[in-house]
Motif scaffolding. Structure first.
Motif, PDB file in Angstrom:
ATOM      1  N   TRP A 132       0.850  -1.183   0.000  1.00 25.84           N
ATOM      2  CA  TRP A 132       0.000   0.000   0.000  1.00 25.84           C
ATOM      3  C   TRP A 132       0.887   1.234   0.000  1.00 25.84           C
ATOM      4  CZ3 TRP A 132      -3.900   2.519  -1.392  1.00 25.84           C
ATOM      5  CH2 TRP A 132      -4.390   3.631  -0.731  1.00 25.84           C
ATOM      6  N   ARG A 133       0.792   2.031  -1.061  1.00 30.52           N
ATOM      7  CA  ARG A 133       1.582   3.252  -1.180  1.00 30.52           C
ATOM      8  C   ARG A 133       0.676   4.438  -0.866  1.00 30.52           C
ATOM      9  NH1 ARG A 133       4.929   1.616  -6.737  1.00 30.52           N
ATOM     10  NH2 ARG A 133       6.168  -0.047  -5.749  1.00 30.52           N
ATOM     11  N   HIS A 134       0.728   4.833   0.388  1.00 24.05           N
ATOM     12  CA  HIS A 134      -0.213   5.839   0.884  1.00 24.05           C
ATOM     13  C   HIS A 134      -0.047   7.177   0.173  1.00 24.05           C
ATOM     14  CE1 HIS A 134      -1.905   8.833   3.691  1.00 24.05           C
ATOM     15  NE2 HIS A 134      -2.748   7.862   4.014  1.00 24.05           N
ATOM     16  N   GLU A 135       1.180   7.533  -0.150  1.00 27.86           N
ATOM     17  CA  GLU A 135       1.432   8.843  -0.756  1.00 27.86           C
ATOM     18  C   GLU A 135       0.795   8.976  -2.139  1.00 27.86           C
ATOM     19  OE1 GLU A 135       4.698   6.053  -1.866  1.00 27.86           O
ATOM     20  OE2 GLU A 135       3.636   6.606  -0.005  1.00 27.86           O
ATOM     21  N   THR A 136       0.679   7.857  -2.867  1.00 35.04           N
ATOM     22  CA  THR A 136       0.056   7.895  -4.194  1.00 35.04           C
ATOM     23  C   THR A 136      -1.321   7.256  -4.200  1.00 35.04           C
ATOM     24  OG1 THR A 136       1.136   5.825  -4.835  1.00 35.04           O
ATOM     25  CG2 THR A 136       2.289   7.876  -5.362  1.00 35.04           C
ATOM     26  N   ARG A 137      -1.742   6.737  -3.051  1.00 36.93           N
ATOM     27  CA  ARG A 137      -3.040   6.067  -2.903  1.00 36.93           C
ATOM     28  C   ARG A 137      -3.162   4.884  -3.868  1.00 36.93           C
ATOM     29  NH1 ARG A 137      -5.022   7.108   1.739  1.00 36.93           N
ATOM     30  NH2 ARG A 137      -6.992   6.233   0.970  1.00 36.93           N
ATOM     31  N   ARG A 138      -2.086   4.131  -3.995  1.00 38.94           N
ATOM     32  CA  ARG A 138      -2.084   2.985  -4.896  1.00 38.94           C
ATOM     33  C   ARG A 138      -1.787   1.688  -4.128  1.00 38.94           C
ATOM     34  NH1 ARG A 138      -1.040   3.556 -10.620  1.00 38.94           N
ATOM     35  NH2 ARG A 138      -1.387   5.717 -11.265  1.00 38.94           N
ATOM     36  N   LEU A 139      -2.556   0.651  -4.453  1.00 31.87           N
ATOM     37  CA  LEU A 139      -2.272  -0.692  -3.962  1.00 31.87           C
ATOM     38  C   LEU A 139      -1.619  -1.446  -5.117  1.00 31.87           C
ATOM     39  CD1 LEU A 139      -2.588  -2.854  -1.705  1.00 31.87           C
ATOM     40  CD2 LEU A 139      -4.768  -3.494  -2.800  1.00 31.87           C
ATOM     41  N   VAL A 140      -0.386  -1.917  -4.915  1.00 29.37           N
ATOM     42  CA  VAL A 140       0.352  -2.582  -5.993  1.00 29.37           C
ATOM     43  C   VAL A 140       0.599  -4.035  -5.628  1.00 29.37           C
ATOM     44  CG1 VAL A 140       1.456  -0.469  -6.804  1.00 29.37           C
ATOM     45  CG2 VAL A 140       2.569  -1.846  -5.042  1.00 29.37           C
ATOM     46  N   HIS A 141       0.782  -4.839  -6.661  1.00 30.88           N
ATOM     47  CA  HIS A 141       0.959  -6.282  -6.508  1.00 30.88           C
ATOM     48  C   HIS A 141       2.241  -6.695  -7.211  1.00 30.88           C
ATOM     49  CE1 HIS A 141      -0.515 -10.595  -7.493  1.00 30.88           C
ATOM     50  NE2 HIS A 141      -0.145 -10.559  -6.233  1.00 30.88           N
ATOM     51  N   ARG A 142       3.166  -7.301  -6.472  1.00 32.12           N
ATOM     52  CA  ARG A 142       4.445  -7.722  -7.026  1.00 32.12           C
ATOM     53  C   ARG A 142       4.771  -9.141  -6.542  1.00 32.12           C
ATOM     54  NH1 ARG A 142       3.377  -3.970  -9.551  1.00 32.12           N
ATOM     55  NH2 ARG A 142       4.571  -2.093 -10.055  1.00 32.12           N
ATOM     56  N   PRO A 143       4.103 -10.160  -7.101  1.00 35.15           N
ATOM     57  CA  PRO A 143       4.354 -11.543  -6.653  1.00 35.15           C
ATOM     58  C   PRO A 143       5.679 -12.081  -7.167  1.00 35.15           C
ATOM     59  CG  PRO A 143       2.822 -11.541  -8.469  1.00 35.15           C
ATOM     60  CD  PRO A 143       3.080 -10.094  -8.143  1.00 35.15           C
ATOM     61  N   ALA A 144       6.179 -13.116  -6.507  1.00 36.29           N
ATOM     62  CA  ALA A 144       7.473 -13.690  -6.860  1.00 36.29           C
ATOM     63  C   ALA A 144       7.443 -14.393  -8.210  1.00 36.29           C
ATOM     64  CB  ALA A 144       7.914 -14.680  -5.773  1.00 36.29           C
ATOM     65  N   ASP A 145       6.289 -14.914  -8.622  1.00 38.65           N
ATOM     66  CA  ASP A 145       6.244 -15.663  -9.879  1.00 38.65           C
ATOM     67  C   ASP A 145       6.075 -14.776 -11.106  1.00 38.65           C
ATOM     68  OD1 ASP A 145       3.617 -14.869  -9.708  1.00 38.65           O
ATOM     69  OD2 ASP A 145       2.768 -16.885  -9.552  1.00 38.65           O
ATOM     70  N   GLY A 146       6.062 -13.454 -10.913  1.00 40.98           N
ATOM     71  CA  GLY A 146       6.022 -12.544 -12.057  1.00 40.98           C
ATOM     72  C   GLY A 146       4.641 -12.078 -12.451  1.00 40.98           C
ATOM     73  N   ARG A 147       3.601 -12.787 -12.048  1.00 40.66           N
ATOM     74  CA  ARG A 147       2.246 -12.338 -12.365  1.00 40.66           C
ATOM     75  C   ARG A 147       1.916 -11.124 -11.486  1.00 40.66           C
ATOM     76  NH1 ARG A 147      -1.448 -15.117 -10.489  1.00 40.66           N
ATOM     77  NH2 ARG A 147      -0.122 -15.999  -8.859  1.00 40.66           N
ATOM     78  N   LYS A 148       1.146 -10.223 -12.006  1.00 41.58           N
ATOM     79  CA  LYS A 148       0.784  -9.064 -11.182  1.00 41.58           C
ATOM     80  C   LYS A 148      -0.524  -8.468 -11.662  1.00 41.58           C
ATOM     81  CE  LYS A 148       3.869  -6.017 -13.832  1.00 41.58           C
ATOM     82  NZ  LYS A 148       5.023  -5.100 -13.731  1.00 41.58           N
ATOM     83  N   HIS A 149      -1.298  -7.962 -10.695  1.00 45.94           N
ATOM     84  CA  HIS A 149      -2.541  -7.273 -11.009  1.00 45.94           C
ATOM     85  C   HIS A 149      -2.257  -5.798 -11.293  1.00 45.94           C
ATOM     86  CE1 HIS A 149      -3.987 -10.748  -8.601  1.00 45.94           C
ATOM     87  NE2 HIS A 149      -4.996 -10.723  -9.444  1.00 45.94           N
ATOM     88  N   ARG A 150      -3.193  -5.193 -11.966  1.00 46.03           N
ATOM     89  CA  ARG A 150      -3.065  -3.759 -12.197  1.00 46.03           C
ATOM     90  C   ARG A 150      -3.138  -3.024 -10.859  1.00 46.03           C
ATOM     91  NH1 ARG A 150      -6.449  -5.221 -16.531  1.00 46.03           N
ATOM     92  NH2 ARG A 150      -8.280  -4.828 -15.243  1.00 46.03           N
ATOM     93  N   PRO A 151      -2.401  -1.923 -10.714  1.00 43.91           N
ATOM     94  CA  PRO A 151      -2.489  -1.146  -9.468  1.00 43.91           C
ATOM     95  C   PRO A 151      -3.907  -0.630  -9.249  1.00 43.91           C
ATOM     96  CG  PRO A 151      -0.590  -0.472 -10.770  1.00 43.91           C
ATOM     97  CD  PRO A 151      -1.402  -1.371 -11.648  1.00 43.91           C
TER      98      PRO A 151
END
Length: 235
Positions: A189-208
């Motif tokens: 959770w990046r409070h300063e930009t109000r973005r929830l980001v996803h960075r899994p180890a297997d490379g798949r990721k959801h849109r912020p």
């Protein structure tokens, strides 16, 4: 007893007959066998091709089973003499419920036991996903209802905004509770930009997720893959 015709002779006998009578054509046993195979293939009826819809269903099931296996889930129930594989029990709106019900064999010293397996499978912006749900689930709606945390259902009933990123729900809350909740390791959770980001180890990721209003986070819980009955995070 009538003498068999040339076509009824074995390849070895026919080769010998052609040689003795100095007849033209291929005279070796191997050449005659190959010729007969080619002729038989010309008269063999073509293998029927399954309808497009049937092939699509088979491909969908194969993809779902592959994703469940990738996540460590069981895809069939091993019996004494045969196994019971997963099949699609219901499919709708891009999500399917897969089930298998059968007797599991534990060996001669332990009685077989009736076992039920159930999974939800679908695709989102990060790719295919699969989660295990109770084996008693028989519809997609039942599986989704069981999978949704109580706090999420309560918020939706109250008319509060809810967004989801994989196994994380962002629920609209008061400013005092903004940013609360435990997040899985792959989410930030990046409070300063109000973005929830996803960075899994297997490379798949959801849109912020951009969440301009106060939110608190709830993680989806599901049954762990494999034979155990422990709990696990979703996806």
């Amino acid at each position: 007893m009538p003498r068999p015709g040339i076509s009824e002779l074995s390849a070895e006998s026919l080769a010998e007959y052609l040689t003795v009578h100095n007849m033209p054509g291929q005279r070796s046993k191997t050449a005659i066998m190959l010729l007969r195979r080619r002729r038989a293939a010309l008269h063999r009826p073509p293998t029927p091709v399954p309808p497009v819809a049937e092939r699509a269903r088979a491909r969908f099931l194969a993809d779902a089973v592959a994703e469940i296996e990738r996540r460590g889930g069981e895809t069939d129930i091993e019996g004494e003499k045969r196994s019971t594989p997963l099949s699609v029990a219901e499919r709708g709106d891009g999500i399917a419920l897969l089930r298998a019900v059968g007797w599991r064999w534990y060996g001669k010293r332990v009685k077989p036991r009736m076992v039920e397996l159930a999974y939800l499978y679908g695709k989102d912006d990060a790719g295919p996903w699969a989660v295990r749900v109770p084996g008693t689930m028989t519809t997609v709606a039942e599986g989704l209802a069981w999978l949704t945390p109580a706090s999420v259902s309560k918020a939706l009933t109250a008319g509060r905004r809810v967004r989801r990123q994989g196994d994380v729900y962002a629920i609209e809350t008061t400013p005092a509770r903004d940013g609360r909740g435990d997040l899985p390791d792959a989410h930030r959770w990046r409070h300063e930009t109000r973005r929830l980001v996803h960075r899994p180890a297997d490379g798949r990721k959801h849109r912020p997720l951009v969440l301009p209003w106060p939110v608190e986070f709830v993680t989806q819980r599901t049954i762990a893959m494999g034979r155990g009955n422990g709990w696990s995070e979703g996806d």
